[in-house]
Design an enzyme around this catalytic site. Structure first.
Site, PDB file in Angstrom:
ATOM      1  CG  ASP A 127      22.934   2.895 -21.230  1.00  0.00           C
ATOM      2  OD1 ASP A 127      23.028   1.689 -21.478  1.00  0.00           O
ATOM      3  OD2 ASP A 127      23.910   3.672 -21.344  1.00  0.00           O
ATOM      4  CE  LYS A 139      21.576   2.179 -24.848  1.00  0.00           C
ATOM      5  NZ  LYS A 139      21.764   0.935 -24.086  1.00  0.00           N
TER       6      LYS A 139
HETATM    7  P1  NDP Z   1      25.393   4.273 -14.293  1.00  0.00           P
HETATM    8  O1  NDP Z   1      25.065   5.642 -14.713  1.00  0.00           O
HETATM    9  O2  NDP Z   1      24.620   3.639 -13.214  1.00  0.00           O
HETATM   10  O3  NDP Z   1      26.935   4.167 -13.882  1.00  0.00           O
HETATM   11  C1  NDP Z   1      27.933   4.474 -14.780  1.00  0.00           C
HETATM   12  C2  NDP Z   1      29.277   4.274 -14.100  1.00  0.00           C
HETATM   13  O4  NDP Z   1      30.310   4.392 -15.064  1.00  0.00           O
HETATM   14  C3  NDP Z   1      29.555   5.322 -13.050  1.00  0.00           C
HETATM   15  O5  NDP Z   1      30.400   4.779 -12.081  1.00  0.00           O
HETATM   16  C4  NDP Z   1      30.268   6.395 -13.851  1.00  0.00           C
HETATM   17  O6  NDP Z   1      31.092   7.231 -13.071  1.00  0.00           O
HETATM   18  C5  NDP Z   1      31.092   5.564 -14.806  1.00  0.00           C
HETATM   19  N1  NDP Z   1      31.276   6.293 -16.071  1.00  0.00           N
HETATM   20  C6  NDP Z   1      30.318   6.762 -16.890  1.00  0.00           C
HETATM   21  N2  NDP Z   1      30.843   7.404 -17.934  1.00  0.00           N
HETATM   22  C7  NDP Z   1      32.155   7.346 -17.760  1.00  0.00           C
HETATM   23  C8  NDP Z   1      33.240   7.837 -18.507  1.00  0.00           C
HETATM   24  N3  NDP Z   1      33.066   8.538 -19.643  1.00  0.00           N
HETATM   25  N4  NDP Z   1      34.486   7.565 -18.044  1.00  0.00           N
HETATM   26  C9  NDP Z   1      34.664   6.868 -16.893  1.00  0.00           C
HETATM   27  N5  NDP Z   1      33.666   6.396 -16.151  1.00  0.00           N
HETATM   28  C10 NDP Z   1      32.433   6.627 -16.571  1.00  0.00           C
HETATM   29  O7  NDP Z   1      25.327   3.403 -15.629  1.00  0.00           O
HETATM   30  P2  NDP Z   1      25.170   1.828 -15.798  1.00  0.00           P
HETATM   31  O8  NDP Z   1      25.868   1.113 -14.708  1.00  0.00           O
HETATM   32  O9  NDP Z   1      23.745   1.543 -16.052  1.00  0.00           O
HETATM   33  O10 NDP Z   1      25.935   1.595 -17.179  1.00  0.00           O
HETATM   34  C11 NDP Z   1      27.324   1.259 -17.242  1.00  0.00           C
HETATM   35  C12 NDP Z   1      27.612   0.591 -18.570  1.00  0.00           C
HETATM   36  O11 NDP Z   1      26.830  -0.601 -18.683  1.00  0.00           O
HETATM   37  C13 NDP Z   1      27.281   1.408 -19.815  1.00  0.00           C
HETATM   38  O12 NDP Z   1      28.197   1.096 -20.832  1.00  0.00           O
HETATM   39  C14 NDP Z   1      25.898   0.897 -20.207  1.00  0.00           C
HETATM   40  O13 NDP Z   1      25.628   1.108 -21.579  1.00  0.00           O
HETATM   41  C15 NDP Z   1      26.066  -0.579 -19.889  1.00  0.00           C
HETATM   42  N6  NDP Z   1      24.846  -1.353 -19.687  1.00  0.00           N
HETATM   43  C16 NDP Z   1      23.875  -0.952 -18.800  1.00  0.00           C
HETATM   44  C17 NDP Z   1      22.754  -1.734 -18.608  1.00  0.00           C
HETATM   45  C18 NDP Z   1      21.717  -1.386 -17.608  1.00  0.00           C
HETATM   46  O14 NDP Z   1      20.766  -2.161 -17.455  1.00  0.00           O
HETATM   47  N7  NDP Z   1      21.832  -0.287 -16.883  1.00  0.00           N
HETATM   48  C19 NDP Z   1      22.531  -2.957 -19.391  1.00  0.00           C
HETATM   49  C20 NDP Z   1      23.650  -3.327 -20.243  1.00  0.00           C
HETATM   50  C21 NDP Z   1      24.730  -2.531 -20.383  1.00  0.00           C
HETATM   51  P3  NDP Z   1      30.519   8.640 -12.521  1.00  0.00           P
HETATM   52  O15 NDP Z   1      29.640   8.280 -11.374  1.00  0.00           O
HETATM   53  O16 NDP Z   1      31.721   9.408 -12.161  1.00  0.00           O
HETATM   54  O17 NDP Z   1      29.764   9.253 -13.654  1.00  0.00           O
HETATM   55  O1  2IT Z   2      22.519  -1.685 -22.890  1.00  0.00           O
HETATM   56  C1  2IT Z   2      21.492  -2.247 -22.451  1.00  0.00           C
HETATM   57  O2  2IT Z   2      21.223  -3.423 -22.740  1.00  0.00           O
HETATM   58  C2  2IT Z   2      20.609  -1.486 -21.561  1.00  0.00           C
HETATM   59  N1  2IT Z   2      20.922  -0.356 -21.228  1.00  0.00           N
HETATM   60  C3  2IT Z   2      19.316  -2.090 -21.086  1.00  0.00           C
HETATM   61  C4  2IT Z   2      18.240  -1.927 -22.110  1.00  0.00           C
HETATM   62  C5  2IT Z   2      16.854  -2.312 -21.672  1.00  0.00           C
HETATM   63  O3  2IT Z   2      15.939  -2.102 -22.483  1.00  0.00           O
HETATM   64  O4  2IT Z   2      16.661  -2.809 -20.569  1.00  0.00           O
END
Ligand code: NDP
Ligand code: 2IT
Length: 461
Positions: free
Chosen positions: A181, A141
């Protein structure tokens, strides 16, 4: 002394319980001020007592001590210039945690809260998650304490180029493959890919995943985490004789994971009544309009609050926690770590929630998880429920190696199968260790076993 062994208070601790406690306490002493990392270690260790008893080799070979110490942690300076000529310096990270199953694989997070504790908790979770997918990928990561909010496109490009100028020395298609992420999507991956290509002087498509479709990205990668989450929820609901069709769903966040979880849930007949961003949440008991959410978040990069301008029937509330006070059948925390605490879990349970599945990484606090499991709420832990994103990243790597690309339907079918297999592996482990249906324990044991066996077979390296 903290006791992740989770044993009772009898004076006679088994040697396996002592081993868990000792390794955990070493982690805390050796890594002070890393509370999120400690939390992730404790979360995994809490599940491992029965498998350590059944397979003494893991203790004899010191697998736990090795598992919690990253193979490598890289910290670096990221200088960049804003549009007004002012120099800024951020801190970049890459933790190459475990390569027992394949090259390090895991996302990059750009958010002001990123530090070594956050990157290590995410990296540790990623090891187990990647193992659960059945794909040949190790765990890693990275990220930076850079805040993309309010930055111009050029500033983001310069930051990504500077970040990659250092990161490129440490990654490659067979060593370490980052992806997105929080704060990192296809745009940022594109800028980083361009910089990497320029530095290497060759087109190594498989060095990053989540790329644009036109230059080696996989169809369905954008949708994969959210869709995969819902495929996992479908399996969870089947086991309690419920269906996503007709369910009321609350989703926190409105980013990549949240949006595509909502899309799949709605397409399967669910009513999504709430979502949020880091300022507050919107609620419409008749169901949200996803096109408006997408326009606000994906096109305009605006605040979720503006939803009510277009849909006066909906309400907006300041603050993130309140979303868990909304009555729903299925709750999907898809924003960030520790966003769903004990009080929120109580509210969900009081309001009759049937299933909770984690789209974000470690969104529920340990107290919240205990409440869900103690109250027989079906609980899908992050490392299994959100594994669809990294699973399709691995499929992207396969396509890049073959120099070909699969159709959306082909990738989606493989994703569905991987999520079903992941669910079945977690469930089978829960049965084997007499906690049938406890996917928290089942996921940790099933993922850990695959990594631990590979580590034993490869010896001390
Ligand atoms: P994005 O940046 O696309 O979206 C994040 C969302 O969460 C936004 O709506 C953001 O609000 C909100 N957010 C972020 N930080 C905070 C905080 N500290 N408090 C409240 N709201 C918050 O990220 P992702 O959708 O990609 O990721 C979301 C979660 O999913 C994370 O935990 C990530 O690790 C996990 N994840 C992501 C994967 C991926 O493929 N992208 C895979 C597996 C897990 P705002 O717009 O106001 O910042
Ligand atoms: O938390 C996660 O699994 C991710 N942000 C995706 C990682 C990846 O390599 O696609």
């Amino acid at each position: 002394m903290t006791r992740p062994s989770n044993t009772d208070n009898s004076r006679e601790l088994t040697k396996e319980a002592r081993y868990l406690d000792e390794v955990y306490n070493t982690v805390v002493t050796r890594n002070p001020n890393e509370s999120e990392f400690h939390q992730a270690v404790a979360l995994i260790f809490k599940s491992l007592l029965p498998i350590l008893k059944k397979h003494p080799v893991y203790m004899e070979k010191g697998i736990l001590e090795q598992l919690v110490e990253p193979e490598r942690v890289i910290t670096f300076r990221v200088p960049w210039m804003d549009d007004y000529g002012k120099v800024h310096v951020n801190r970049g990270f890459r933790v190459q945690f475990n390569s027992a199953l394949g090259p390090y694989k895991g996302g990059l997070r750009f958010h002001p809260s990123v530090n070594v504790s956050i990157v290590k908790f995410l990296g540790l979770e990623q090891i187990i998650k990647n193992a659960l997918t059945g794909q040949p990928i190790g765990g890693g990561k990275g990220g930076a304490d850079f805040d993309p909010k309010g930055k111009s496109d050029n500033e983001i490009m310069r930051f990504c180029q500077s970040f990659m100028s250092e990161l490129a020395k440490h990654i490659g298609p067979d060593t370490d493959i980052p992806a997105g992420d929080i704060g990192v999507g296809a745009k940022e991956i594109g800028y980083m890919f361009g910089q990497y290509k320029k530095m290497r002087g060759s087109f190594e498509a498989g060095v990053l995943t989540g790329k644009g479709i036109g230059y080696g990205g996989s169809l369905a990668r954008k949708e994969a985490t959210g869709y995969g989450l819902i495929y996992f929820v479908q399996e969870m609901l089947k086991d309690i004789n419920l269906s996503i069709n007709g369910s009321t769903v609350a989703v926190s966040g409105s980013g990549n994971v949240a949006i595509y979880a909502m899309e799949k849930a709605i397409s399967l007949g669910a009513k999504v009544v709430a979502c949020s961003d880091s300022n507050g949440f919107i609620y419409d008991e008749n169901g949200l309009d996803l096109d408006t959410v997408k326009e606000i978040k994906e096109v305009n990069q605006d605040r979720i609050e503006t939803y009510i301008d277009k849909h006066p029937s909906a309400s907006y509330f300041e603050g993130c926690n309140g979303i868990w006070g909304i009555p729903c059948d299925v709750a999907l925390p898809c924003a960030t770590q520790n966003e769903l605490d004990e009080a929120s879990a109580k509210k969900l349970i009081e309001n009759g929630v049937k299933a909770v599945a984690e789209g974000a990484n470690m969104p529920s606090t340990p107290e919240a998880i205990e409440l869900f499991i103690g109250n027989n709420i079906s609980f899908g832990p992050a490392k299994a429920a959100n594994a669809g994103g990294v699973a399709v990243s691995s499929l992207e790597m396969s396509q890049n190696s073959m120099r070909m690309s699969w159709s959306f339907e082909e990738v989606d079918a493989k994703l569905q199968q991987i999520m079903k297999n992941t669910y079945d592996a977690c469930y089978a482990a829960s049965e084997e260790f007499d906690v049938t249906g406890n996917l928290e324990i089942g996921s940790n044991i099933a993922g850990f076993k695959r990594v631990a066996d590979a580590m034993v077979e490869q010896g001390l390296v």
